[in-house]
Design a protein around this motif. Structure first.
Motif, mmCIF file in Angstrom:
data_model
loop_
_atom_site.group_PDB
_atom_site.id
_atom_site.type_symbol
_atom_site.label_atom_id
_atom_site.label_comp_id
_atom_site.label_asym_id
_atom_site.label_seq_id
_atom_site.Cartn_x
_atom_site.Cartn_y
_atom_site.Cartn_z
ATOM 1 N N ALA A 109 0.837 -1.201 0.000
ATOM 2 C CA ALA A 109 0.000 0.000 0.000
ATOM 3 C C ALA A 109 0.872 1.252 0.000
ATOM 4 C CB ALA A 109 -0.923 -0.007 1.214
ATOM 5 N N LEU A 110 1.943 1.225 0.777
ATOM 6 C CA LEU A 110 2.863 2.360 0.828
ATOM 7 C C LEU A 110 3.503 2.585 -0.534
ATOM 8 C CD1 LEU A 110 4.372 4.448 2.640
ATOM 9 C CD2 LEU A 110 6.109 2.684 3.007
ATOM 10 N N GLU A 111 3.921 1.521 -1.175
ATOM 11 C CA GLU A 111 4.539 1.614 -2.502
ATOM 12 C C GLU A 111 3.591 2.231 -3.511
ATOM 13 O OE1 GLU A 111 5.100 -2.049 -5.008
ATOM 14 O OE2 GLU A 111 7.199 -1.673 -4.523
ATOM 15 N N ALA A 112 2.290 1.974 -3.331
ATOM 16 C CA ALA A 112 1.276 2.508 -4.244
ATOM 17 C C ALA A 112 0.819 3.911 -3.849
ATOM 18 C CB ALA A 112 0.076 1.563 -4.295
ATOM 19 N N GLY A 113 1.397 4.467 -2.786
ATOM 20 C CA GLY A 113 1.040 5.819 -2.363
ATOM 21 C C GLY A 113 -0.172 5.889 -1.446
ATOM 22 N N ILE A 119 -3.295 2.265 6.739
ATOM 23 C CA ILE A 119 -3.169 2.208 8.198
ATOM 24 C C ILE A 119 -4.499 2.546 8.860
ATOM 25 C CG2 ILE A 119 -2.105 3.315 10.209
ATOM 26 C CD1 ILE A 119 0.426 3.675 8.499
ATOM 27 N N GLU A 120 -5.109 3.634 8.433
ATOM 28 C CA GLU A 120 -6.384 4.062 9.025
ATOM 29 C C GLU A 120 -7.447 2.989 8.852
ATOM 30 O OE1 GLU A 120 -10.328 5.310 9.457
ATOM 31 O OE2 GLU A 120 -9.495 4.876 7.461
ATOM 32 N N GLY A 147 -8.791 0.827 -3.785
ATOM 33 C CA GLY A 147 -8.419 0.798 -5.197
ATOM 34 C C GLY A 147 -7.078 0.145 -5.453
ATOM 35 N N LEU A 148 -6.689 -0.784 -4.585
ATOM 36 C CA LEU A 148 -5.413 -1.483 -4.700
ATOM 37 C C LEU A 148 -5.647 -2.920 -5.149
ATOM 38 C CD1 LEU A 148 -3.798 -0.170 -1.387
ATOM 39 C CD2 LEU A 148 -3.261 0.571 -3.721
ATOM 40 N N PRO A 149 -4.633 -3.570 -5.718
ATOM 41 C CA PRO A 149 -4.804 -4.959 -6.178
ATOM 42 C C PRO A 149 -5.075 -5.900 -5.018
ATOM 43 C CG PRO A 149 -2.506 -4.274 -6.348
ATOM 44 C CD PRO A 149 -3.291 -3.042 -6.034
ATOM 45 N N ALA A 150 -6.311 -6.362 -4.916
ATOM 46 C CA ALA A 150 -6.741 -7.155 -3.764
ATOM 47 C C ALA A 150 -5.952 -8.454 -3.620
ATOM 48 C CB ALA A 150 -8.237 -7.454 -3.874
ATOM 49 N N GLU A 151 -5.777 -9.160 -4.705
ATOM 50 C CA GLU A 151 -5.102 -10.455 -4.621
ATOM 51 C C GLU A 151 -3.656 -10.308 -4.165
ATOM 52 O OE1 GLU A 151 -4.145 -14.379 -7.423
ATOM 53 O OE2 GLU A 151 -5.475 -12.783 -8.152
#
Length: 246
Positions: A109-113, A119-120, A147-151
């Motif tokens: 998640a951090l890598e994706a911004g 965290i929240e 909106g991140l890749p779930a898998e």
């Protein structure tokens, strides 16, 4: 030669600890300026593979499991702290948790911004919705919301490249910093453990950030931070207090 410690303040956060959740809420709600200043470092209890990797690099995980009596006290204490802050808490049940599941997904998640949003959302899922954040399905749901890749996020704990890269670096860092419990704050060689130490950490960060602050001499590593018999004895056993898990 004594080592030198970075000047950027650090916050070791953990999704398992209710005190870390309280500290997170206080940091965001009461001290947003400091929240924007600190480096955010995840802290989690590694599984056998994580401990093996740490040992191969000369570090061990600096944590002692708490006693049953302390655990029961924490149940009461956290409810008091949450009530005082107007927070509703839904205590989760952990069955054979694998803490790599939510914490390693943070790096993606951090890598994706989206590190702060992740965290929240994880904190809210665990402490206010009572969800099992060690269930990959829960992480997948959160990833979809963001909106991140779930898998990919749901399978982060099985990613060898992630385990041996960012995750290992994080475990080695908390070992070097002596982060024996959470929430844990670090500013130079000044260490602060527990939610009740957050105001002192905030004052330390703000004091050094003031334009009129006098320059401070570059600190050197204290002798006790380098270890020794007395230091090792002090770190053993459950010597925690109500403001932190550890």
């Amino acid at each position: 030669m004594a080592g030198r410690r970075g000047k950027v303040p650090r916050f070791y956060f953990n999704f398992r600890s209710p005190y870390s959740w309280i500290a997170y809420r206080d940091l965001m709600d009461r001290y947003p300026d400091v929240a924007q200043t600190v480096e955010w470092h995840p802290w989690w209890e590694p599984d056998a593979d994580g401990e093996r990797l740490m040992k191969e690099h000369g570090e061990t995980f600096p944590y002692t499991p708490m006693t049953r009596e302390k655990h029961l006290y924490i149940l009461q204490d956290v409810r008091r702290l949450a009530r005082a802050r107007g927070l509703d808490i839904s205590w989760p049940l952990d069955e054979d948790p694998v803490w790599e599941v939510p914490h390693l997904a943070y790096f993606l998640a951090l890598e994706a911004g989206h590190g702060p949003r992740y965290i929240e959302r994880v904190y809210r899922a665990r402490w206010q919705e009572g969800r099992d954040i060690c269930d990959p399905a829960t992480v997948a749901d959160i990833a979809t919301e963001l909106g991140l890749p779930a898998e990919r996020l749901a399978g982060a704990a099985e990613d060898r490249e992630l385990r041996e890269g960012p995750a290992l670096a994080a475990l080695l860092a908390l070992g070097r910093d002596g982060a024996f419990g959470v929430p844990f704050f670090l500013h130079g060689y000044d260490k602060f453990w527990g939610v009740d130490r957050l105001p002192a950490f905030v004052e330390s960060v703000r004091a050094r950030a003031r334009p009129d602050a006098a320059p401070r001499p570059e600190p050197v590593e204290p002798a006790e931070a380098r270890g020794g018999p007395d230091f090792a004895a002090a770190r053993s056993g459950d010597q925690g207090h109500a403001g932190g898990c550890g």
